[in-house]
Scaffold this active site. Structure first.
Site, short mmCIF file in Angstrom:
data_model
loop_
_atom_site.label_atom_id
_atom_site.label_comp_id
_atom_site.label_asym_id
_atom_site.label_seq_id
_atom_site.Cartn_x
_atom_site.Cartn_y
_atom_site.Cartn_z
N SER A 82 0.85 -1.19 0.00
CA SER A 82 0.00 0.00 0.00
C SER A 82 0.88 1.24 0.00
O SER A 82 2.00 1.21 0.53
CB SER A 82 -0.91 0.01 1.24
OG SER A 82 -1.53 1.27 1.41
N TYR A 113 -4.07 -2.09 9.38
CA TYR A 113 -3.91 -2.34 7.95
C TYR A 113 -2.51 -1.92 7.51
O TYR A 113 -1.78 -2.68 6.85
CB TYR A 113 -4.97 -1.57 7.16
CG TYR A 113 -4.80 -1.64 5.66
CD1 TYR A 113 -5.18 -2.78 4.95
CD2 TYR A 113 -4.26 -0.56 4.95
CE1 TYR A 113 -5.01 -2.85 3.57
CE2 TYR A 113 -4.10 -0.63 3.58
CZ TYR A 113 -4.48 -1.76 2.89
OH TYR A 113 -4.31 -1.82 1.54
#
Length: 273
Positions: A137, A150
């Site tokens: 990410s 996350y």
């Protein structure tokens, strides 16, 4: 005549995984698409009966991962490009998340990706080639309120992937850490687990909701051309941010971090280590 490459893509039924599968097929390559739910891939399989194979896979199951990867390698005789894409999102403040939710987040985003990497590397090493794309990410470089776990799971994968790249380089295997920004995928809907909110954090939740807005982000298909160009490179980068806006944001975060380090350099240097 160029030989068709063989892709193995996890989380291939929706979002970025689906977009990458479509792009690979359009380029004349062959794809082994793995996902927990293969239903959404029915139309793609019907359109490409000879070049798309669907395999059911839950990346949390290490034994199943090894079995499916072996099957994928045997299907077309090799694996050229592996896209480690399966993942989910835990949305909640650090205090709000339960142990079960935190462990589940890492089981998919970190351990699941590690199981896939461990399973594919022997095949790539044996053939002396291959390109492993580890999808993390653009936020893997640091935490942010409500998506800390996350980011942590993706940061862990980022670090392991950097180590893996060094380990497999002597065997002709490439690793790229792909850091996409926010695309219009199911990650923020079907792929999201919500922690139970604590009243004390409601003002911050409201602030974040206003900051992020309701824009789902660009269509995942807009990221596919970047990936297709990436896999053509003889010497691909270790890391690649996917998205111009995300690139700018990451650069801002890196600059802020550097400035913070410099501001406290005098304190750091008081220790000899």
């Amino acid at each position: 005549m160029t030989t068709a490459r063989v892709w193995f893509i996890t989380g291939a039924s929706r979002g970025l995984g689906r977009a990458f599968a479509e792009a690979a097929l359009a380029a004349g390559d062959r794809v082994v698409a793995a996902a927990r739910d293969l239903g959404p891939l029915a139309d793609l399989a019907a359109a490409h009966p000879d070049s798309l194979v669907r395999l059911t896979l839950d990346v949390r199951d290490r034994a199943a991962v090894r079995k499916v990867v072996d099957e994928a390698a045997a299907t077309f005789g090799r694996l050229d490009i592996v896209v480690n894409n399966a993942g989910g999102l835990l949305l909640g403040m650090v205090e709000e998340a339960t142990e079960e939710q935190i462990r589940a987040q890492f089981d998919v985003n970190f351990f699941g990706a590690v199981w896939v990497a461990q399973a594919v590397v022997p095949h790539l090493r044996a053939q002396g080639s291959g390109h492993l794309l580890q999808v993390t990410s653009m936020g893997s470089g640091g935490g942010f309120a409500s998506v800390g776990f996350y980011a942590a799971s993706k940061s862990a994968l980022d670090s392991v992937s950097q180590a893996l790249a060094m380990e497999v380089a002597p065997f002709g295997v490439k690793v790229t850490i792909v850091q996409p920004g926010g695309y219009g995928t199911d990650l923020f809907t079907r792929g999201t687990t919500l922690a139970e909110r604590h009243p004390e954090y409601e003002p911050l939740h409201a602030q974040l909701a206003e900051m992020w807005g309701e824009d789902a982000g660009p269509d995942p298909s807009t990221a596919a051309p970047v990936i297709m160009e990436l896999v053509e490179l003889a010497e691909p980068p270790l890391r690649l941010i996917v998205g111009g806006a995300s690139y700018d944001l990451v650069q801002q975060m890196e600059l802020a971090r550097t400035e913070e380090y410099r501001a406290w350099e005098h304190l750091s240097r008081k220790a000899p280590g």
